[in-house]
Design a protein around this motif. Sequence first.
Motif, PDB file in Angstrom:
ATOM      1  N   LEU A  15       0.828  -1.212   0.000  1.00  0.00           N
ATOM      2  CA  LEU A  15       0.000   0.000   0.000  1.00  0.00           C
ATOM      3  C   LEU A  15       0.862   1.262   0.000  1.00  0.00           C
ATOM      4  CD1 LEU A  15      -2.860  -1.105   2.407  1.00  0.00           C
ATOM      5  CD2 LEU A  15      -2.976  -0.816  -0.084  1.00  0.00           C
ATOM      6  N   ASN A  16       1.972   1.260   0.737  1.00  0.00           N
ATOM      7  CA  ASN A  16       2.877   2.413   0.718  1.00  0.00           C
ATOM      8  C   ASN A  16       3.447   2.633  -0.671  1.00  0.00           C
ATOM      9  OD1 ASN A  16       2.511   3.044   3.428  1.00  0.00           O
ATOM     10  ND2 ASN A  16       4.247   1.803   4.100  1.00  0.00           N
ATOM     11  N   THR A  27      -7.050  -2.772  -2.650  1.00  0.00           N
ATOM     12  CA  THR A  27      -7.235  -3.756  -1.586  1.00  0.00           C
ATOM     13  C   THR A  27      -6.115  -4.773  -1.741  1.00  0.00           C
ATOM     14  OG1 THR A  27      -9.617  -3.473  -1.511  1.00  0.00           O
ATOM     15  CG2 THR A  27      -8.745  -5.546  -0.654  1.00  0.00           C
ATOM     16  N   VAL A  28      -5.511  -5.137  -0.619  1.00  0.00           N
ATOM     17  CA  VAL A  28      -4.423  -6.116  -0.613  1.00  0.00           C
ATOM     18  C   VAL A  28      -4.773  -7.189   0.412  1.00  0.00           C
ATOM     19  CG1 VAL A  28      -1.944  -6.497  -0.291  1.00  0.00           C
ATOM     20  CG2 VAL A  28      -2.764  -4.292  -1.158  1.00  0.00           C
ATOM     21  N   LYS A  41      -6.518  -5.545   3.782  1.00  0.00           N
ATOM     22  CA  LYS A  41      -6.716  -4.109   3.961  1.00  0.00           C
ATOM     23  C   LYS A  41      -7.298  -3.534   2.681  1.00  0.00           C
ATOM     24  CE  LYS A  41      -3.443  -2.841   7.559  1.00  0.00           C
ATOM     25  NZ  LYS A  41      -2.395  -1.876   7.940  1.00  0.00           N
ATOM     26  N   ARG A  42      -8.330  -2.707   2.865  1.00  0.00           N
ATOM     27  CA  ARG A  42      -9.011  -2.035   1.755  1.00  0.00           C
ATOM     28  C   ARG A  42      -8.891  -0.536   1.983  1.00  0.00           C
ATOM     29  NH1 ARG A  42     -13.795   0.192   1.676  1.00  0.00           N
ATOM     30  NH2 ARG A  42     -14.761   0.603  -0.328  1.00  0.00           N
ATOM     31  N   LEU A  49     -16.069  -4.624  -4.611  1.00  0.00           N
ATOM     32  CA  LEU A  49     -15.675  -5.995  -4.954  1.00  0.00           C
ATOM     33  C   LEU A  49     -14.176  -6.243  -4.847  1.00  0.00           C
ATOM     34  CD1 LEU A  49     -17.962  -6.785  -8.024  1.00  0.00           C
ATOM     35  CD2 LEU A  49     -18.161  -7.659  -5.692  1.00  0.00           C
ATOM     36  N   ARG A  50     -13.414  -5.201  -4.544  1.00  0.00           N
ATOM     37  CA  ARG A  50     -11.951  -5.344  -4.526  1.00  0.00           C
ATOM     38  C   ARG A  50     -11.454  -6.397  -3.537  1.00  0.00           C
ATOM     39  NH1 ARG A  50     -10.584  -4.131  -9.448  1.00  0.00           N
ATOM     40  NH2 ARG A  50     -11.424  -2.107 -10.044  1.00  0.00           N
ATOM     41  N   PRO A  51     -12.027  -6.529  -2.340  1.00  0.00           N
ATOM     42  CA  PRO A  51     -11.537  -7.593  -1.446  1.00  0.00           C
ATOM     43  C   PRO A  51     -11.724  -8.990  -2.044  1.00  0.00           C
ATOM     44  CG  PRO A  51     -12.758  -5.969  -0.188  1.00  0.00           C
ATOM     45  CD  PRO A  51     -12.973  -5.639  -1.642  1.00  0.00           C
ATOM     46  N   GLN A  52     -12.850  -9.232  -2.685  1.00  0.00           N
ATOM     47  CA  GLN A  52     -13.100 -10.541  -3.282  1.00  0.00           C
ATOM     48  C   GLN A  52     -12.170 -10.786  -4.471  1.00  0.00           C
ATOM     49  OE1 GLN A  52     -15.377  -8.277  -2.380  1.00  0.00           O
ATOM     50  NE2 GLN A  52     -17.118  -9.286  -1.421  1.00  0.00           N
TER      51      GLN A  52
END
Length: 141
Positions: A15-16, A27-28, A41-42, A49-52
């Motif tokens: 994320l950084n 989202t990772v 983390k989102r 839908l990014r987490p899925q």
Amino acid sequence: MLSLNQASEIVDAALNNARELNLRPLTVTVLDPGGHSIVVKREDGAGILRPQIAHAKAWGCLGTGQGGAAGARHATRDPAFFATLASISEGRIVPSRGGVLIRDAEGTLLGAVGVSGDRPENDETVAVAGVEKAGLVADAG
């Protein structure tokens, strides 16, 4: 075994790196070798839908034993095979860049990271950066 601290370091470093590159909100997720979430983390503003999708990228790497780039190439060559994989996995597999296997220096599989939110090549870039920042080996395929 991939520790919670290592998984957190991978996610935070990814994320950084995404913020340094001014990417869209991401989202990772990091999964253990059995496909179970260790850290997710989102970022604010990331799509619903990014987490899925991130999970499916990482899960697909674990399921096929190859990084997302290799999966994407294979899916292009043999779309019927990947349609079948999607069906038998109940839709839990995404053959796309942004999914990366996590290995130790000896090549032992520790898990996978999935990133979703920007272009696939950018998702992959930050996934690899996160794994390498944690002192591990990224296998993007």
